[in-house]
Design a protein around this motif. Structure first.
Motif, PDB file in Angstrom:
ATOM      1  N   GLU A 295     -67.005 -15.245 -28.010  1.00  0.00           N
ATOM      2  CA  GLU A 295     -67.554 -14.528 -26.856  1.00  0.00           C
ATOM      3  C   GLU A 295     -66.609 -14.598 -25.664  1.00  0.00           C
ATOM      4  OE1 GLU A 295     -71.479 -15.877 -25.982  1.00  0.00           O
ATOM      5  OE2 GLU A 295     -72.186 -15.531 -28.028  1.00  0.00           O
ATOM      6  N   ARG A 296     -65.766 -15.625 -25.623  1.00  0.00           N
ATOM      7  CA  ARG A 296     -64.856 -15.800 -24.496  1.00  0.00           C
ATOM      8  C   ARG A 296     -63.603 -14.936 -24.623  1.00  0.00           C
ATOM      9  NH1 ARG A 296     -63.919 -21.930 -23.152  1.00  0.00           N
ATOM     10  NH2 ARG A 296     -61.912 -21.152 -23.795  1.00  0.00           N
ATOM     11  N   GLY A 297     -63.401 -14.330 -25.741  1.00  0.00           N
ATOM     12  CA  GLY A 297     -62.190 -13.540 -25.946  1.00  0.00           C
ATOM     13  C   GLY A 297     -61.108 -14.380 -26.595  1.00  0.00           C
ATOM     14  N   PRO A 298     -60.028 -13.746 -27.004  1.00  0.00           N
ATOM     15  CA  PRO A 298     -58.987 -14.481 -27.721  1.00  0.00           C
ATOM     16  C   PRO A 298     -58.212 -15.431 -26.799  1.00  0.00           C
ATOM     17  CG  PRO A 298     -58.371 -12.179 -27.450  1.00  0.00           C
ATOM     18  CD  PRO A 298     -59.760 -12.325 -26.925  1.00  0.00           C
ATOM     19  N   ASN A 299     -57.897 -16.579 -27.339  1.00  0.00           N
ATOM     20  CA  ASN A 299     -57.071 -17.576 -26.671  1.00  0.00           C
ATOM     21  C   ASN A 299     -55.626 -17.286 -27.070  1.00  0.00           C
ATOM     22  OD1 ASN A 299     -55.472 -19.916 -26.393  1.00  0.00           O
ATOM     23  ND2 ASN A 299     -57.264 -21.252 -26.496  1.00  0.00           N
ATOM     24  N   GLY A 300     -54.738 -17.145 -26.104  1.00  0.00           N
ATOM     25  CA  GLY A 300     -53.349 -16.778 -26.385  1.00  0.00           C
ATOM     26  C   GLY A 300     -52.643 -17.737 -27.321  1.00  0.00           C
ATOM     27  N   GLN A 301     -52.851 -19.049 -27.126  1.00  0.00           N
ATOM     28  CA  GLN A 301     -52.199 -20.030 -27.986  1.00  0.00           C
ATOM     29  C   GLN A 301     -52.734 -19.958 -29.409  1.00  0.00           C
ATOM     30  OE1 GLN A 301     -52.920 -23.629 -25.736  1.00  0.00           O
ATOM     31  NE2 GLN A 301     -50.742 -23.730 -25.163  1.00  0.00           N
ATOM     32  N   LEU A 302     -54.017 -19.729 -29.539  1.00  0.00           N
ATOM     33  CA  LEU A 302     -54.625 -19.625 -30.866  1.00  0.00           C
ATOM     34  C   LEU A 302     -54.128 -18.379 -31.588  1.00  0.00           C
ATOM     35  CD1 LEU A 302     -56.564 -21.035 -32.771  1.00  0.00           C
ATOM     36  CD2 LEU A 302     -58.430 -19.772 -31.728  1.00  0.00           C
ATOM     37  N   VAL A 303     -54.010 -17.287 -30.859  1.00  0.00           N
ATOM     38  CA  VAL A 303     -53.493 -16.049 -31.457  1.00  0.00           C
ATOM     39  C   VAL A 303     -52.041 -16.243 -31.888  1.00  0.00           C
ATOM     40  CG1 VAL A 303     -52.911 -13.638 -30.994  1.00  0.00           C
ATOM     41  CG2 VAL A 303     -55.111 -14.544 -30.253  1.00  0.00           C
ATOM     42  N   ALA A 304     -51.230 -16.920 -31.068  1.00  0.00           N
ATOM     43  CA  ALA A 304     -49.830 -17.181 -31.425  1.00  0.00           C
ATOM     44  C   ALA A 304     -49.742 -18.050 -32.677  1.00  0.00           C
ATOM     45  CB  ALA A 304     -49.098 -17.837 -30.262  1.00  0.00           C
ATOM     46  N   ALA A 305     -50.594 -19.072 -32.753  1.00  0.00           N
ATOM     47  CA  ALA A 305     -50.599 -19.934 -33.938  1.00  0.00           C
ATOM     48  C   ALA A 305     -51.032 -19.153 -35.168  1.00  0.00           C
ATOM     49  CB  ALA A 305     -51.515 -21.132 -33.719  1.00  0.00           C
ATOM     50  N   LEU A 306     -52.017 -18.275 -35.009  1.00  0.00           N
ATOM     51  CA  LEU A 306     -52.479 -17.452 -36.124  1.00  0.00           C
ATOM     52  C   LEU A 306     -51.372 -16.506 -36.589  1.00  0.00           C
ATOM     53  CD1 LEU A 306     -54.781 -16.584 -37.968  1.00  0.00           C
ATOM     54  CD2 LEU A 306     -55.553 -15.061 -36.158  1.00  0.00           C
ATOM     55  N   ASN A 307     -50.656 -15.902 -35.655  1.00  0.00           N
ATOM     56  CA  ASN A 307     -49.534 -15.036 -36.020  1.00  0.00           C
ATOM     57  C   ASN A 307     -48.468 -15.809 -36.784  1.00  0.00           C
ATOM     58  OD1 ASN A 307     -50.543 -12.642 -35.032  1.00  0.00           O
ATOM     59  ND2 ASN A 307     -49.606 -12.885 -33.018  1.00  0.00           N
ATOM     60  N   SER A 308     -48.242 -17.058 -36.404  1.00  0.00           N
ATOM     61  CA  SER A 308     -47.266 -17.890 -37.104  1.00  0.00           C
ATOM     62  C   SER A 308     -47.706 -18.151 -38.549  1.00  0.00           C
ATOM     63  CB  SER A 308     -47.086 -19.205 -36.352  1.00  0.00           C
ATOM     64  OG  SER A 308     -46.205 -20.050 -37.036  1.00  0.00           O
ATOM     65  N   VAL A 309     -48.981 -18.439 -38.749  1.00  0.00           N
ATOM     66  CA  VAL A 309     -49.505 -18.668 -40.103  1.00  0.00           C
ATOM     67  C   VAL A 309     -49.383 -17.388 -40.925  1.00  0.00           C
ATOM     68  CG1 VAL A 309     -51.578 -19.185 -41.441  1.00  0.00           C
ATOM     69  CG2 VAL A 309     -51.040 -20.539 -39.429  1.00  0.00           C
ATOM     70  N   MET A 310     -49.752 -16.261 -40.329  1.00  0.00           N
ATOM     71  CA  MET A 310     -49.652 -14.988 -41.042  1.00  0.00           C
ATOM     72  C   MET A 310     -48.194 -14.668 -41.378  1.00  0.00           C
ATOM     73  SD  MET A 310     -52.550 -12.972 -38.834  1.00  0.00           S
ATOM     74  CE  MET A 310     -52.193 -11.360 -39.475  1.00  0.00           C
ATOM     75  N   SER A 311     -47.279 -15.004 -40.473  1.00  0.00           N
ATOM     76  CA  SER A 311     -45.856 -14.778 -40.720  1.00  0.00           C
ATOM     77  C   SER A 311     -45.364 -15.620 -41.896  1.00  0.00           C
ATOM     78  CB  SER A 311     -45.070 -15.107 -39.457  1.00  0.00           C
ATOM     79  OG  SER A 311     -43.699 -14.949 -39.661  1.00  0.00           O
ATOM     80  N   SER A 312     -45.873 -16.859 -41.998  1.00  0.00           N
ATOM     81  CA  SER A 312     -45.442 -17.720 -43.105  1.00  0.00           C
ATOM     82  C   SER A 312     -45.909 -17.185 -44.453  1.00  0.00           C
ATOM     83  CB  SER A 312     -45.943 -19.152 -42.899  1.00  0.00           C
ATOM     84  OG  SER A 312     -47.336 -19.219 -43.070  1.00  0.00           O
ATOM     85  N   LEU A 313     -46.946 -16.336 -44.436  1.00  0.00           N
ATOM     86  CA  LEU A 313     -47.426 -15.706 -45.672  1.00  0.00           C
ATOM     87  C   LEU A 313     -46.709 -14.389 -45.954  1.00  0.00           C
ATOM     88  CD1 LEU A 313     -51.240 -16.383 -45.268  1.00  0.00           C
ATOM     89  CD2 LEU A 313     -49.719 -17.404 -46.966  1.00  0.00           C
ATOM     90  N   LEU A 314     -45.727 -14.045 -45.121  1.00  0.00           N
ATOM     91  CA  LEU A 314     -44.909 -12.826 -45.288  1.00  0.00           C
ATOM     92  C   LEU A 314     -45.776 -11.567 -45.284  1.00  0.00           C
ATOM     93  CD1 LEU A 314     -42.513 -14.125 -48.085  1.00  0.00           C
ATOM     94  CD2 LEU A 314     -42.150 -14.201 -45.624  1.00  0.00           C
ATOM     95  N   THR A 315     -46.690 -11.479 -44.323  1.00  0.00           N
ATOM     96  CA  THR A 315     -47.631 -10.369 -44.319  1.00  0.00           C
ATOM     97  C   THR A 315     -47.096  -9.099 -43.682  1.00  0.00           C
ATOM     98  OG1 THR A 315     -48.660 -11.200 -42.300  1.00  0.00           O
ATOM     99  CG2 THR A 315     -49.655 -11.850 -44.379  1.00  0.00           C
TER     100      THR A 315
END
Length: 145
Positions: free
Chosen positions: A88-108
């Motif tokens: 409800e608070r909206g996306p947290n920038g650090q959390l989104v960056a960490a998520l992008n890093s995980v997705m990048s490691s999966l070569l998405t």
């Protein structure tokens, strides 16, 4: 795997083919890979975008290289993505960056795959003979007569 700098060009776009750019390029067929293990379905409580992302990995060519631990990371990423999207608070920038890093490691993304020197090859569409090429050539020849 390099993660910085410009995204390398696809192999057919490179001019110098004799230059050694490091490890050999991995080429895999695009589309749903054979031998994908039985994977758990998305959690029904996940946000629809997170569930769609998780399901899309099953159909992606890089999934042919995934090990069970990679699928566990994918489930984790989808869970975190769902939490971010449902927050409800909206996306947290650090959390989104960490998520992008995980997705990048999966070569998405294509850029991630190119940096890892992996290309997915789509099956070429069935080619049809060019329509009317000989008719145009005949027409031009008749104009010159």
């Amino acid at each position: 795997m390099g993660t910085r700098g410009p995204i390398p060009k696809r192999s057919e776009e490179r001019r110098r083919v004799n230059k050694d750019d490091g490890p050999a390029l991995i080429q895999a067929p695009a589309g749903s890979p054979e031998g994908t293990p039985d994977l758990p379905d998305p959690d029904p409580l996940w946000h629809p975008i997170a569930a769609d992302w998780y399901l899309s990995l099953r159909e992606s060519g890089q999934a042919a290289f995934y090990e069970p631990s990679d699928w566990a990371v994918a489930r984790y990423a989808a869970h975190v993505m769902s939490q971010v999207l449902l927050s409800e608070r909206g996306p947290n920038g650090q959390l989104v960056a960490a998520l992008n890093s995980v997705m990048s490691s999966l070569l998405t993304t294509e850029g991630d795959r190119r940096r890892a020197r992996m290309e997915l090859e789509r099956k070429p569409a069935a080619r049809q003979a060019p329509a009317g090429v000989t008719a145009i050539a005949d027409y031009r020849a008749s104009l010159g007569s």
